[in-house]
Design a protein around this motif. Structure first.
Motif, PDB file in Angstrom:
ATOM      1  N   GLU A 195       0.820  -1.208   0.000  1.00 10.20           N
ATOM      2  CA  GLU A 195       0.000   0.000   0.000  1.00 10.20           C
ATOM      3  C   GLU A 195       0.856   1.262   0.000  1.00 10.20           C
ATOM      4  OE1 GLU A 195      -2.647  -0.193   3.272  1.00 10.20           O
ATOM      5  OE2 GLU A 195      -3.717  -1.976   2.551  1.00 10.20           O
ATOM      6  N   LEU A 196       2.124   1.131   0.399  1.00  5.86           N
ATOM      7  CA  LEU A 196       2.989   2.306   0.454  1.00  5.86           C
ATOM      8  C   LEU A 196       3.301   2.842  -0.939  1.00  5.86           C
ATOM      9  CD1 LEU A 196       5.523   1.164   3.224  1.00  5.86           C
ATOM     10  CD2 LEU A 196       3.570   2.719   3.462  1.00  5.86           C
ATOM     11  N   ASN A 197       3.423   1.939  -1.897  1.00  5.23           N
ATOM     12  CA  ASN A 197       3.784   2.355  -3.247  1.00  5.23           C
ATOM     13  C   ASN A 197       2.615   2.174  -4.209  1.00  5.23           C
ATOM     14  OD1 ASN A 197       5.763   3.466  -4.939  1.00  5.23           O
ATOM     15  ND2 ASN A 197       6.259   1.463  -5.787  1.00  5.23           N
ATOM     16  N   ASP A 198       1.396   2.291  -3.711  1.00  5.28           N
ATOM     17  CA  ASP A 198       0.209   2.107  -4.530  1.00  5.28           C
ATOM     18  C   ASP A 198      -0.280   3.464  -5.037  1.00  5.28           C
ATOM     19  OD1 ASP A 198      -1.748   0.849  -5.848  1.00  5.28           O
ATOM     20  OD2 ASP A 198      -2.793   0.046  -4.093  1.00  5.28           O
ATOM     21  N   LEU A 199      -1.085   3.429  -6.118  1.00  3.00           N
ATOM     22  CA  LEU A 199      -1.671   4.662  -6.632  1.00  3.00           C
ATOM     23  C   LEU A 199      -2.731   5.176  -5.664  1.00  3.00           C
ATOM     24  CD1 LEU A 199      -2.184   3.722 -10.394  1.00  3.00           C
ATOM     25  CD2 LEU A 199      -0.648   5.478  -9.532  1.00  3.00           C
ATOM     26  N   PRO A 200      -2.871   6.490  -5.536  1.00  4.71           N
ATOM     27  CA  PRO A 200      -3.944   7.015  -4.680  1.00  4.71           C
ATOM     28  C   PRO A 200      -5.314   6.686  -5.248  1.00  4.71           C
ATOM     29  CG  PRO A 200      -2.880   8.782  -5.919  1.00  4.71           C
ATOM     30  CD  PRO A 200      -2.055   7.555  -6.141  1.00  4.71           C
ATOM     31  N   LYS A 201      -6.334   6.792  -4.424  1.00  2.00           N
ATOM     32  CA  LYS A 201      -7.681   6.432  -4.860  1.00  2.00           C
ATOM     33  C   LYS A 201      -8.173   7.322  -5.994  1.00  2.00           C
ATOM     34  CE  LYS A 201      -9.219   4.415  -0.489  1.00  2.00           C
ATOM     35  NZ  LYS A 201     -10.230   4.471   0.598  1.00  2.00           N
ATOM     36  N   LYS A 202      -7.819   8.599  -5.959  1.00  2.00           N
ATOM     37  CA  LYS A 202      -8.222   9.520  -7.020  1.00  2.00           C
ATOM     38  C   LYS A 202      -6.998   9.943  -7.826  1.00  2.00           C
ATOM     39  CE  LYS A 202     -12.258  11.316  -4.547  1.00  2.00           C
ATOM     40  NZ  LYS A 202     -12.957  12.532  -4.044  1.00  2.00           N
ATOM     41  N   ALA A 203      -6.380   8.986  -8.467  1.00  2.00           N
ATOM     42  CA  ALA A 203      -5.169   9.257  -9.240  1.00  2.00           C
ATOM     43  C   ALA A 203      -5.514   9.973 -10.539  1.00  2.00           C
ATOM     44  CB  ALA A 203      -4.439   7.955  -9.537  1.00  2.00           C
ATOM     45  N   GLU A 204      -4.625  10.858 -10.971  1.00  6.83           N
ATOM     46  CA  GLU A 204      -4.781  11.564 -12.237  1.00  6.83           C
ATOM     47  C   GLU A 204      -4.218  10.714 -13.369  1.00  6.83           C
ATOM     48  OE1 GLU A 204      -6.212  14.473 -12.841  1.00  6.83           O
ATOM     49  OE2 GLU A 204      -6.751  14.852 -10.737  1.00  6.83           O
ATOM     50  N   ARG A 205      -4.687  10.997 -14.578  1.00  8.08           N
ATOM     51  CA  ARG A 205      -4.137  10.313 -15.744  1.00  8.08           C
ATOM     52  C   ARG A 205      -2.643  10.624 -15.869  1.00  8.08           C
ATOM     53  NH1 ARG A 205      -7.809  10.227 -21.249  1.00  8.08           N
ATOM     54  NH2 ARG A 205      -8.976   8.359 -20.703  1.00  8.08           N
ATOM     55  N   GLY A 206      -1.868   9.576 -16.074  1.00  8.10           N
ATOM     56  CA  GLY A 206      -0.426   9.732 -16.187  1.00  8.10           C
ATOM     57  C   GLY A 206       0.320   9.399 -14.911  1.00  8.10           C
ATOM     58  N   ASP A 207      -0.393   9.267 -13.778  1.00 11.08           N
ATOM     59  CA  ASP A 207       0.271   8.876 -12.536  1.00 11.08           C
ATOM     60  C   ASP A 207       0.759   7.432 -12.650  1.00 11.08           C
ATOM     61  OD1 ASP A 207      -0.303  11.336 -11.568  1.00 11.08           O
ATOM     62  OD2 ASP A 207      -1.877  10.700 -10.183  1.00 11.08           O
ATOM     63  N   MET A 208       1.921   7.161 -12.091  1.00 12.53           N
ATOM     64  CA  MET A 208       2.461   5.802 -12.145  1.00 12.53           C
ATOM     65  C   MET A 208       3.267   5.500 -10.900  1.00 12.53           C
ATOM     66  SD  MET A 208       5.537   6.211 -14.971  1.00 12.53           S
ATOM     67  CE  MET A 208       4.546   7.167 -16.124  1.00 12.53           C
ATOM     68  N   ARG A 209       3.327   4.228 -10.581  1.00 11.29           N
ATOM     69  CA  ARG A 209       4.152   3.709  -9.492  1.00 11.29           C
ATOM     70  C   ARG A 209       4.820   2.438  -9.999  1.00 11.29           C
ATOM     71  NH1 ARG A 209       2.468   7.908  -8.158  1.00 11.29           N
ATOM     72  NH2 ARG A 209       1.563   8.572  -6.161  1.00 11.29           N
ATOM     73  N   TRP A 210       6.018   2.149  -9.510  1.00 11.02           N
ATOM     74  CA  TRP A 210       6.678   0.915  -9.938  1.00 11.02           C
ATOM     75  C   TRP A 210       7.566   0.353  -8.840  1.00 11.02           C
ATOM     76  CZ3 TRP A 210       8.060   5.656 -12.156  1.00 11.02           C
ATOM     77  CH2 TRP A 210       9.338   6.112 -11.863  1.00 11.02           C
ATOM     78  N   MET A 240      -2.023   4.971 -14.421  1.00 11.80           N
ATOM     79  CA  MET A 240      -3.410   5.392 -14.510  1.00 11.80           C
ATOM     80  C   MET A 240      -3.692   5.999 -15.871  1.00 11.80           C
ATOM     81  SD  MET A 240      -6.431   5.579 -13.361  1.00 11.80           S
ATOM     82  CE  MET A 240      -6.212   5.034 -11.664  1.00 11.80           C
ATOM     83  N   ASP A 241      -4.584   5.360 -16.621  1.00 10.84           N
ATOM     84  CA  ASP A 241      -5.090   5.929 -17.870  1.00 10.84           C
ATOM     85  C   ASP A 241      -6.563   6.241 -17.619  1.00 10.84           C
ATOM     86  OD1 ASP A 241      -5.124   6.798 -20.480  1.00 10.84           O
ATOM     87  OD2 ASP A 241      -5.214   4.812 -21.362  1.00 10.84           O
ATOM     88  N   SER A 242      -7.465   5.795 -18.459  1.00 11.12           N
ATOM     89  CA  SER A 242      -8.883   5.930 -18.124  1.00 11.12           C
ATOM     90  C   SER A 242      -9.232   4.993 -16.971  1.00 11.12           C
ATOM     91  CB  SER A 242      -9.752   5.616 -19.345  1.00 11.12           C
ATOM     92  OG  SER A 242      -9.469   4.321 -19.829  1.00 11.12           O
ATOM     93  N   ARG A 243      -8.414   3.951 -16.800  1.00  5.92           N
ATOM     94  CA  ARG A 243      -8.491   3.056 -15.636  1.00  5.92           C
ATOM     95  C   ARG A 243      -7.076   2.606 -15.314  1.00  5.92           C
ATOM     96  NH1 ARG A 243      -7.938  -2.193 -17.294  1.00  5.92           N
ATOM     97  NH2 ARG A 243      -8.242  -2.623 -19.514  1.00  5.92           N
TER      98      ARG A 243
END
Length: 396
Positions: free
Chosen positions: A176-191, A203-206
């Motif tokens: 959960e520390l490196n997860d996308l936020p619940k309301k992520a914007e398009r283009g947000d990424m984690r790896w 995060m794209d449209s989903r």
């Protein structure tokens, strides 16, 4: 060929020895029974020919293919996400850049896969004959096949992998520390990188989850997306992982091959399941031959060379050659004479015809004529109702 003769040949079509078929039928409900025995001779020959005549480029892809059938037979499968939902399932390895079908096998049921690794793992390994294929390839697969175990084993054999992955796969990092936020914007990424495995959430449209052994997480690439703001659609530039870009570019090899087969498929209604496979094997052979024709055309460097065949003209030429009635090429035009005289291209006026020059310049590009001018060396109409030959030579 008459209709009766065509049906007589069709009724007699068989790919295996009927006596051997009877012996195989006696083994039904035993471990020695071969469900694909009736197609085995042509089946093995086609797969061997696909591998023998082409070496794939660096990027390859694996996906399922459905051969349409309404037969009441246990070989038939259902796939809701495919355009053809009912039919026989094939697992196919195709070249990503040319859509050449390099290897495939027919799925006969879960009972055939008892290795303990599961269908997705076993099907990929079966489609990759390492001694023949070699290494250095990049394999693209969808989330049905992607697993950390498979990607790790293939990386050890010098084959890179990239694909979408399900978040409930064994080995996918649950953090959960490196997860996308619940309301992520398009283009947000984690790896997260674990040894040679790179796991990405973007995060794209989903939300899109990827796994790769050949990519960096991000190198600055972007894509355009249409976003609606205040009721107005706007173009937005969003960042994108390298794995997503290459996946979208190289994953569609099997789908393109399916499309090429579907344009001019020879598949016809039949009551025999093995004849359906015969038609599909024929489609694979023709489409692969057409792809090889285009690849050979690219290798030639003659600037005066004509364009390659379209698939339609390629099939027409192939059909004519198989029938053995390919019309002879029109004879070479005679040397120019001093006087404009009409002459025929060949003895058979129905075969040796070309587009009339005057009609084409007038906007009617569909009129053909067997007559040409011996001095001007151009085709011109000359009939009782239309005299383009005279009009061409008398016009200023």
């Amino acid at each position: 060929m008459s209709r009766q003769r065509f049906h007589a040949i069709l009724w007699s079509l068989h790919m295996s020895d009927p006596k051997e078929d009877e012996e195989n039928d006696r083994k039904r409900n035993t471990a020695e029974y071969d469900r694909l025995f009736k197609i085995k001779p042509l089946y093995t020959e086609i797969t061997a020919a696909c591998k023998a005549h082409f070496q794939p480029h660096q990027n390859i892809s694996i996906d399922e293919r459905m051969v349409a059938s309404k037969a009441r037979i246990s070989l038939k499968q259902y796939m809701k996400n495919k355009p053809t939902k009912w039919g026989y399932k094939l697992f196919v390895l195709a070249d990503s850049s040319t859509a050449y079908t390099w290897n495939f096998f027919v799925y006969t049921g879960k009972s055939e896969f008892l290795s303990g690794q599961g269908l997705s793992y076993t099907s990929v390994v079966d489609l990759l004959p390492f001694p023949l294929l070699g290494g250095g390839y990049t394999l693209f697969v969808d989330n049905f096949y992607t697993s950390p175990a498979l990607f790790g084993d293939l990386f050890a054999k010098n084959i890179g992998c990239c694909g979408t992955i399900r978040k409930n796969r064994v080995g996918f990092p649950q953090t959960e520390l490196n997860d996308l936020p619940k309301k992520a914007e398009r283009g947000d990424m984690r790896w997260i990188r674990r040894s040679k495995l790179l796991f990405i959430k973007w995060m794209d449209s989903r939300e899109v989850t990827m796994c790769s052994t050949v990519h960096a997480a991000f190198s600055g690439q972007t894509v355009r997306r249409n976003v609606k703001r205040a009721g107005v659609w706007q173009t937005k530039i969003v960042t994108v992982p390298d794995a997503v870009v290459d996946y979208n570019r190289s994953m569609g090899g099997v789908d393109v091959s399916d499309a090429l087969i579907g344009y001019y498929s020879v598949l016809r209604k039949t009551m025999k399941w093995y004849k359906t496979f015969f038609y599909h094997f024929l489609d694979i052979a023709v489409v692969n031959s057409f792809i090889l024709h285009k690849e050979l055309h690219k290798m030639r460097v003659d600037p005066g060379m004509t364009n390659p065949h379209t698939q339609k003209s390629f099939r027409e030429q192939l059909s004519a050659e198989l029938r053995g009635d390919v019309p002879a090429a029109p004879p070479p035009l005679p040397p120019s004479s001093q006087v404009c005289m009409p002459a025929y291209y060949g003895e058979d006026a129905t075969k040796h015809r070309r587009y009339c020059r005057r009609c084409s310049e007038a906007g009617n590009k569909t009129v053909k004529t067997p007559i040409y001018c011996t001095k001007c060396l151009i085709p011109l109409c000359l009939t009782s109702k239309k005299n383009c030959f005279k009009a061409w030579h008398t016009s200023d």
